[in-house]
Design a protein around this motif. Structure first.
Motif, PDB file in Angstrom:
ATOM      1  N   VAL A   1       0.848  -1.231   0.032  1.00 46.67           N
ATOM      2  CA  VAL A   1      -0.012   0.042  -0.159  1.00 46.67           C
ATOM      3  C   VAL A   1       0.835   1.238   0.142  1.00 46.67           C
ATOM      4  N   ALA A   2       1.905   1.282   0.688  1.00 49.51           N
ATOM      5  CA  ALA A   2       2.744   2.509   0.907  1.00 49.51           C
ATOM      6  C   ALA A   2       3.585   2.772  -0.541  1.00 49.51           C
ATOM      7  N   LEU A   3       3.868   1.679  -1.199  1.00 49.78           N
ATOM      8  CA  LEU A   3       4.675   1.786  -2.517  1.00 49.78           C
ATOM      9  C   LEU A   3       3.668   2.251  -3.307  1.00 49.78           C
ATOM     10  N   ALA A   4       2.392   1.919  -3.241  1.00 46.56           N
ATOM     11  CA  ALA A   4       1.705   2.077  -4.333  1.00 46.56           C
ATOM     12  C   ALA A   4       1.050   3.705  -4.168  1.00 46.56           C
ATOM     13  N   GLU A   5       0.815   3.922  -2.862  1.00 44.75           N
ATOM     14  CA  GLU A   5       0.153   5.386  -2.630  1.00 44.75           C
ATOM     15  C   GLU A   5       1.258   6.554  -2.702  1.00 44.75           C
ATOM     16  N   VAL A   6       2.545   6.082  -2.334  1.00 35.51           N
ATOM     17  CA  VAL A   6       3.435   7.178  -1.820  1.00 35.51           C
ATOM     18  C   VAL A   6       4.531   7.072  -3.097  1.00 35.51           C
ATOM     19  N   GLU A   7       4.347   8.171  -3.976  1.00 31.44           N
ATOM     20  CA  GLU A   7       5.263   8.075  -5.148  1.00 31.44           C
ATOM     21  C   GLU A   7       6.839   8.049  -4.868  1.00 31.44           C
ATOM     22  N   GLU A   8       7.230   9.004  -3.723  1.00 30.30           N
ATOM     23  CA  GLU A   8       8.449   9.310  -3.613  1.00 30.30           C
ATOM     24  C   GLU A   8       9.313   7.671  -3.182  1.00 30.30           C
ATOM     25  N   LEU A   9       8.519   6.931  -2.463  1.00 30.65           N
ATOM     26  CA  LEU A   9       8.899   5.681  -2.223  1.00 30.65           C
ATOM     27  C   LEU A   9       9.183   4.712  -3.008  1.00 30.65           C
ATOM     28  N   ALA A  10       8.145   4.632  -4.028  1.00 28.94           N
ATOM     29  CA  ALA A  10       7.998   3.788  -5.177  1.00 28.94           C
ATOM     30  C   ALA A  10       9.274   4.098  -5.954  1.00 28.94           C
ATOM     31  N   ARG A  11       9.756   5.334  -6.164  1.00 34.45           N
ATOM     32  CA  ARG A  11      10.962   5.506  -6.789  1.00 34.45           C
ATOM     33  C   ARG A  11      12.017   4.750  -6.590  1.00 34.45           C
ATOM     34  N   TYR A  12      12.107   4.190  -5.347  1.00 37.71           N
ATOM     35  CA  TYR A  12      13.484   3.636  -4.840  1.00 37.71           C
ATOM     36  C   TYR A  12      13.513   2.227  -5.303  1.00 37.71           C
ATOM     37  N   ARG A  13      12.476   1.601  -5.732  1.00 37.61           N
ATOM     38  CA  ARG A  13      12.570   0.158  -6.172  1.00 37.61           C
ATOM     39  C   ARG A  13      13.566  -0.121  -7.124  1.00 37.61           C
ATOM     40  N   GLY A  14      13.908   0.843  -8.174  1.00 36.42           N
ATOM     41  CA  GLY A  14      14.767   0.472  -9.262  1.00 36.42           C
ATOM     42  C   GLY A  14      16.283   0.974  -8.639  1.00 36.42           C
ATOM     43  N   ARG A  15      16.447   1.645  -7.723  1.00 35.60           N
ATOM     44  CA  ARG A  15      17.805   1.728  -7.184  1.00 35.60           C
ATOM     45  C   ARG A  15      18.080   1.344  -5.645  1.00 35.60           C
ATOM     46  N   ALA A  16      17.292   0.370  -5.308  1.00 38.75           N
ATOM     47  CA  ALA A  16      17.369  -0.220  -4.003  1.00 38.75           C
ATOM     48  C   ALA A  16      18.456  -1.331  -3.871  1.00 38.75           C
ATOM     49  N   ASP A  17      19.642  -0.825  -4.105  1.00 41.57           N
ATOM     50  CA  ASP A  17      20.755  -1.604  -4.144  1.00 41.57           C
ATOM     51  C   ASP A  17      21.529  -2.247  -2.990  1.00 41.57           C
ATOM     52  N   GLY A  18      21.227  -1.684  -1.899  1.00 43.08           N
ATOM     53  CA  GLY A  18      21.841  -1.814  -0.422  1.00 43.08           C
ATOM     54  C   GLY A  18      23.121  -1.199  -0.106  1.00 43.08           C
ATOM     55  N   VAL A  19      23.443  -0.160  -1.196  1.00 43.68           N
ATOM     56  CA  VAL A  19      24.754   0.409  -1.138  1.00 43.68           C
ATOM     57  C   VAL A  19      24.669   1.841  -1.134  1.00 43.68           C
ATOM     58  N   ALA A  20      23.836   2.469  -1.863  1.00 47.16           N
ATOM     59  CA  ALA A  20      23.647   4.041  -2.061  1.00 47.16           C
ATOM     60  C   ALA A  20      23.235   4.362  -0.921  1.00 47.16           C
ATOM     61  N   CYS A  21      23.839   5.619  -0.372  1.00 50.62           N
ATOM     62  CA  CYS A  21      22.975   6.341   0.742  1.00 50.62           C
ATOM     63  C   CYS A  21      21.485   6.483   0.661  1.00 50.62           C
ATOM     64  N   ALA A  22      20.531   6.387   1.464  1.00 46.58           N
ATOM     65  CA  ALA A  22      19.168   6.427   1.392  1.00 46.58           C
ATOM     66  C   ALA A  22      18.601   6.885   2.863  1.00 46.58           C
ATOM     67  N   GLN A  23      18.607   8.213   3.160  1.00 46.86           N
ATOM     68  CA  GLN A  23      18.056   8.389   4.705  1.00 46.86           C
ATOM     69  C   GLN A  23      16.636   8.277   4.730  1.00 46.86           C
ATOM     70  N   LEU A  24      15.786   8.507   3.544  1.00 48.04           N
ATOM     71  CA  LEU A  24      14.422   8.785   3.903  1.00 48.04           C
ATOM     72  C   LEU A  24      13.924   9.505   5.105  1.00 48.04           C
ATOM     73  N   ARG A  25      14.557  10.417   5.255  1.00 47.40           N
ATOM     74  CA  ARG A  25      14.104  11.375   6.370  1.00 47.40           C
ATOM     75  C   ARG A  25      12.931  11.909   6.213  1.00 47.40           C
ATOM     76  N   ARG A  26      12.318  12.224   5.267  1.00 49.38           N
ATOM     77  CA  ARG A  26      11.150  12.689   4.955  1.00 49.38           C
ATOM     78  C   ARG A  26       9.822  11.738   4.601  1.00 49.38           C
ATOM     79  N   ALA A  27       9.980  10.376   4.812  1.00 53.31           N
ATOM     80  CA  ALA A  27       9.084   9.512   4.505  1.00 53.31           C
ATOM     81  C   ALA A  27       7.820   9.844   5.109  1.00 53.31           C
TER      82      ALA A  27
END
Length: 257
Positions: free
Chosen positions: A167-193
């Motif tokens: 639900v969160a990934l479908a409703e929140v566009e900013e979160l959905a963008r991370y699927r393509g670059r969720a490599d476990g390496v790049a920094c991603a604070q998501l402080r504004r989630a």
């Protein structure tokens, strides 16, 4: 009048071959995209100055020239402004220094400022407890946020794992963008989630369970967040070493409209 022959005509300029459709973007473009993602995380708030070119080059593992080209891309798109003091974030959002409504992940803000924070995102299978809380089919992957922090000398260590629901990934566009670059390496604070969720029209309800860990000086905090329709949005599992640190909660509630 002399007649020209095919041998007398100048050869036409060669037509450059088009780039393959599946060719990867140039390195500076990839750095620009990754930097933009980090700016959208709220890692650098609107109006704040970016780190210098040298630090950015070290952060992304590229040359300073590549960083300059990446910054030029963001300037042309109106996402950065530059003056004699350096480059500043021009993304829309709350001004620098303003408090976020909720700190993500829960307990990520330490009592004292730290320099050893590390946060990444990965697309993978969440822990069984998370899958059950989010209503996910066992084994189904989702977006997960991993956070670690420790003060100098390794004291006051805290770790947090957050799993997001479908639900969160479908409703929140900013979160959905991370699927393509969720490599476990790049920094991603998501402080504004939590800001992103609220902007998507979701009312956040959270329930925090705080448990002392037996025979240790650690505290475990489990936060479950759902929306106004009782749909699960995320679950966070935080472990805090309280020997040299304190668990600090900070909330800024919006004024009644």
């Amino acid at each position: 009048m002399a007649r020209t022959t095919p041998h007398d005509q100048l050869p036409a300029d060669p037509v450059p071959a088009p780039a393959p459709a599946d060719a990867p973007p140039p390195l500076y473009r990839r750095v620009a995209d990754q930097l933009l993602g980090e700016l959208r995380d709220g890692t650098v708030p609107p109006g704040e100055r970016l780190p210098g070119e040298r630090r950015l080059a070290e952060h992304f593992g590229v040359s300073r020239e590549t960083v300059r080209q990446a910054l030029d891309v963001l300037r042309r798109d109106g996402l950065l402004t530059t003056d004699r003091r350096g480059s500043h974030v021009a993304l829309p959002g709350p001004p620098a220094g303003s408090a976020a409504p909720l700190v993500f992940p829960v307990g990520a803000r330490a009592a004292e400022p730290r320099t050893g924070d590390r946060a990444t995102v990965v697309w993978g299978t969440p822990p069984p407890e998370h899958a059950a809380a989010l209503g996910l089919v066992p084994g189904r992957p989702t977006l997960m946020h991993r956070y670690t922090s420790a003060a100098a000398g390794g004291n006051g260590r805290r770790t947090a794992v957050t799993s997001f629901s479908a639900v969160a990934l479908a409703e929140v566009e900013e979160l959905a963008r991370y699927r393509g670059r969720a490599d476990g390496v790049a920094c991603a604070q998501l402080r504004r989630a939590y800001d992103w969720m609220r902007r998507a029209g979701l009312t956040l309800h959270h329930r925090d369970t705080i448990t002392l860990q037996p025979d240790t000086a650690s505290v475990r905090v489990v936060r479950r967040v759902h929306d106004q329709y009782a749909r699960p949005l995320e679950i966070t599992d935080l472990l805090v070493d309280t020997r040299q640190d304190a668990l600090v909660y900070e909330f800024t509630l919006p004024a009644a409209g």
